[in-house]
Design a protein around this motif. Structure first.
Motif, PDB file in Angstrom:
ATOM      1  N   ARG A 165     -42.153  11.426 -46.581  1.00 51.35           N
ATOM      2  CA  ARG A 165     -40.817  12.004 -46.539  1.00 51.35           C
ATOM      3  C   ARG A 165     -39.817  11.024 -47.139  1.00 51.35           C
ATOM      4  N   ILE A 166     -38.794  11.558 -47.804  1.00 50.64           N
ATOM      5  CA  ILE A 166     -37.738  10.711 -48.350  1.00 50.64           C
ATOM      6  C   ILE A 166     -36.378  11.354 -48.117  1.00 50.64           C
ATOM      7  N   ARG A 167     -35.370  10.517 -48.208  1.00 51.44           N
ATOM      8  CA  ARG A 167     -33.988  10.976 -48.167  1.00 51.44           C
ATOM      9  C   ARG A 167     -33.347  10.651 -49.509  1.00 51.44           C
ATOM     10  N   LEU A 168     -32.788  11.630 -50.164  1.00 55.16           N
ATOM     11  CA  LEU A 168     -32.111  11.405 -51.433  1.00 55.16           C
ATOM     12  C   LEU A 168     -30.739  10.778 -51.199  1.00 55.16           C
ATOM     13  N   ASP A 169     -30.328   9.931 -52.139  1.00 59.07           N
ATOM     14  CA  ASP A 169     -29.020   9.267 -52.091  1.00 59.07           C
ATOM     15  C   ASP A 169     -28.766   8.631 -50.727  1.00 59.07           C
ATOM     16  N   PRO A 170     -29.663   7.736 -50.305  1.00 60.55           N
ATOM     17  CA  PRO A 170     -29.524   7.143 -48.969  1.00 60.55           C
ATOM     18  C   PRO A 170     -28.356   6.173 -48.892  1.00 60.55           C
ATOM     19  N   VAL A 184     -44.002   9.418 -54.657  1.00 58.61           N
ATOM     20  CA  VAL A 184     -42.876  10.025 -55.384  1.00 58.61           C
ATOM     21  C   VAL A 184     -43.171  10.048 -56.882  1.00 58.61           C
ATOM     22  N   ILE A 185     -43.760   8.979 -57.400  1.00 60.54           N
ATOM     23  CA  ILE A 185     -44.112   8.953 -58.819  1.00 60.54           C
ATOM     24  C   ILE A 185     -45.064  10.090 -59.156  1.00 60.54           C
ATOM     25  N   VAL A 186     -46.080  10.279 -58.334  1.00 59.27           N
ATOM     26  CA  VAL A 186     -47.060  11.350 -58.577  1.00 59.27           C
ATOM     27  C   VAL A 186     -46.371  12.706 -58.596  1.00 59.27           C
ATOM     28  N   GLU A 187     -45.535  12.954 -57.607  1.00 61.41           N
ATOM     29  CA  GLU A 187     -44.852  14.248 -57.534  1.00 61.41           C
ATOM     30  C   GLU A 187     -43.889  14.430 -58.700  1.00 61.41           C
ATOM     31  N   ALA A 188     -43.223  13.352 -59.104  1.00 64.01           N
ATOM     32  CA  ALA A 188     -42.290  13.443 -60.232  1.00 64.01           C
ATOM     33  C   ALA A 188     -43.022  13.812 -61.511  1.00 64.01           C
ATOM     34  N   LEU A 189     -44.182  13.215 -61.724  1.00 67.21           N
ATOM     35  CA  LEU A 189     -44.962  13.537 -62.923  1.00 67.21           C
ATOM     36  C   LEU A 189     -45.366  15.005 -62.936  1.00 67.21           C
ATOM     37  N   PRO A 192     -41.545  19.418 -63.341  1.00 69.05           N
ATOM     38  CA  PRO A 192     -40.587  19.505 -64.451  1.00 69.05           C
ATOM     39  C   PRO A 192     -39.139  19.436 -63.977  1.00 69.05           C
ATOM     40  N   ALA A 193     -38.898  19.751 -62.696  1.00 69.54           N
ATOM     41  CA  ALA A 193     -37.535  19.723 -62.164  1.00 69.54           C
ATOM     42  C   ALA A 193     -36.951  18.314 -62.130  1.00 69.54           C
ATOM     43  N   THR A 194     -37.796  17.293 -62.265  1.00 67.33           N
ATOM     44  CA  THR A 194     -37.291  15.920 -62.224  1.00 67.33           C
ATOM     45  C   THR A 194     -36.909  15.392 -63.604  1.00 67.33           C
ATOM     46  N   ILE A 195     -37.238  16.108 -64.648  1.00 69.43           N
ATOM     47  CA  ILE A 195     -36.945  15.630 -66.002  1.00 69.43           C
ATOM     48  C   ILE A 195     -35.429  15.571 -66.219  1.00 69.43           C
ATOM     49  N   ASN A 208     -33.127  13.105 -41.255  1.00 69.92           N
ATOM     50  CA  ASN A 208     -32.447  13.275 -42.536  1.00 69.92           C
ATOM     51  C   ASN A 208     -33.373  13.148 -43.735  1.00 69.92           C
ATOM     52  N   ALA A 209     -34.675  13.061 -43.513  1.00 72.09           N
ATOM     53  CA  ALA A 209     -35.635  12.992 -44.613  1.00 72.09           C
ATOM     54  C   ALA A 209     -36.432  14.288 -44.687  1.00 72.09           C
ATOM     55  N   VAL A 210     -36.902  14.615 -45.878  1.00 71.94           N
ATOM     56  CA  VAL A 210     -37.682  15.847 -46.079  1.00 71.94           C
ATOM     57  C   VAL A 210     -38.949  15.489 -46.833  1.00 71.94           C
ATOM     58  N   PRO A 211     -39.957  16.366 -46.817  1.00 69.37           N
ATOM     59  CA  PRO A 211     -41.173  16.079 -47.569  1.00 69.37           C
ATOM     60  C   PRO A 211     -40.866  15.793 -49.035  1.00 69.37           C
ATOM     61  N   ILE A 212     -41.638  14.890 -49.618  1.00 69.13           N
ATOM     62  CA  ILE A 212     -41.368  14.421 -50.976  1.00 69.13           C
ATOM     63  C   ILE A 212     -41.301  15.566 -51.973  1.00 69.13           C
ATOM     64  N   ALA A 213     -42.280  16.448 -51.946  1.00 70.71           N
ATOM     65  CA  ALA A 213     -42.288  17.544 -52.920  1.00 70.71           C
ATOM     66  C   ALA A 213     -41.044  18.408 -52.786  1.00 70.71           C
ATOM     67  N   GLU A 214     -40.609  18.639 -51.559  1.00 72.46           N
ATOM     68  CA  GLU A 214     -39.412  19.440 -51.326  1.00 72.46           C
ATOM     69  C   GLU A 214     -38.173  18.731 -51.855  1.00 72.46           C
ATOM     70  N   ALA A 215     -38.093  17.416 -51.602  1.00 72.69           N
ATOM     71  CA  ALA A 215     -36.932  16.640 -52.067  1.00 72.69           C
ATOM     72  C   ALA A 215     -36.813  16.680 -53.586  1.00 72.69           C
ATOM     73  N   LEU A 216     -37.935  16.569 -54.279  1.00 73.72           N
ATOM     74  CA  LEU A 216     -37.894  16.499 -55.739  1.00 73.72           C
ATOM     75  C   LEU A 216     -37.703  17.862 -56.394  1.00 73.72           C
ATOM     76  N   SER A 217     -37.926  18.917 -55.653  1.00 73.91           N
ATOM     77  CA  SER A 217     -37.777  20.251 -56.228  1.00 73.91           C
ATOM     78  C   SER A 217     -36.329  20.713 -56.247  1.00 73.91           C
ATOM     79  N   ASN A 218     -35.465  20.004 -55.553  1.00 72.84           N
ATOM     80  CA  ASN A 218     -34.069  20.422 -55.465  1.00 72.84           C
ATOM     81  C   ASN A 218     -33.231  19.838 -56.597  1.00 72.84           C
TER      82      ASN A 218
END
Length: 218
Positions: A165-170, A184-189, A192-195, A208-218
């Motif tokens: 789990r991660i928190r964006l803009d901590p 996070v690197i694996v999920e970012a690769l 496409p939403a992270t490009i 205040n943290a959410v699963p990594i895949a969910e965080a990166l999809s937003n």
């Protein structure tokens, strides 16, 4: 993501990253400077490639990168020597970006740091300034290329167990485990939403943290 080349292949994050990529079915090339580190890299399922990124020019780096599907920059000089910090964290990183363009490998993930902004606030006479300055310059160069770049900016790295789990803009130092940075690197690769994004993150708390895949999809 079938073939990924990782610069800084014997780094603590990269050694955690390679097995995760292999689990996803990727072929991983890990670039290392010291041949004595080959066994450690191979143990994680990656193919070690001995090359000194400080010495190789853009054309030589392009030959290394060519044929891969994505580049991950997780290398660093480790601080202490300002000249070498600039040589690795800025200059060599920038050459790999230009080499990726030359090799027609558009996907590029940069592992940066949470405070990498134009107004990072590190005084020029501080020992940490060369790192802050070098990372900002590398990040800005990536933003100015036509690469499908993602800048990952974790907070203070820890050896804690992964949380998933991660928190964006901590706030504050944004502590985060190296294992979660690798995830996070694996999920970012894969996302496409992270490009084109700079993603600043820490572990946060359960609230205040959410699963990594969910965080990166937003």
């Amino acid at each position: 993501m079938s073939r990924v080349i990782v610069f800084g292949g014997h780094g603590r994050i990269a050694l955690l990253l390679a097995p995760l990529l292999v689990e996803r079915g990727a072929e991983v090339t890990s670039v290392i400077r010291n041949p004595d580190h080959s066994a450690d890299v191979a143990a994680g399922g990656a193919q070690p490639l001995v090359a000194d990124v400080e010495q190789l020019d853009t054309a030589a780096l392009a030959e290394i990168i060519r044929g891969h599907d994505a580049v991950v920059w997780s290398a660093g000089a480790g601080g202490g020597d300002p000249q070498r910090t600039y040589a690795v964290d800025r200059d060599a990183a920038i050459r790999t970006m230009d080499a990726a363009v030359l090799a027609e490998v558009p996907r590029y993930v940069m592992v940066s740091w949470l405070g990498s902004t134009a107004d990072h606030g590190i005084p020029e006479d501080a020992g940490f300034f060369p790192y802050a300055d070098a990372k900002w310059a590398a990040d800005e160069h990536l933003r100015g290329t036509d690469l499908e770049g993602t800048i990952l900016a974790p907070g203070t790295l820890t050896f804690d167990e992964p949380t998933g789990r991660i928190r964006l803009d901590p706030e504050g130092r944004g502590e985060v485990s190296r294992a979660d940075v690798a995830a996070v690197i694996v999920e970012a690769l894969d996302s496409p939403a992270t490009i084109g994004r700079t993603i600043r993150f820490g572990n946060g708390t359960d609230e205040n943290a959410v699963p990594i895949a969910e965080a990166l999809s937003n």
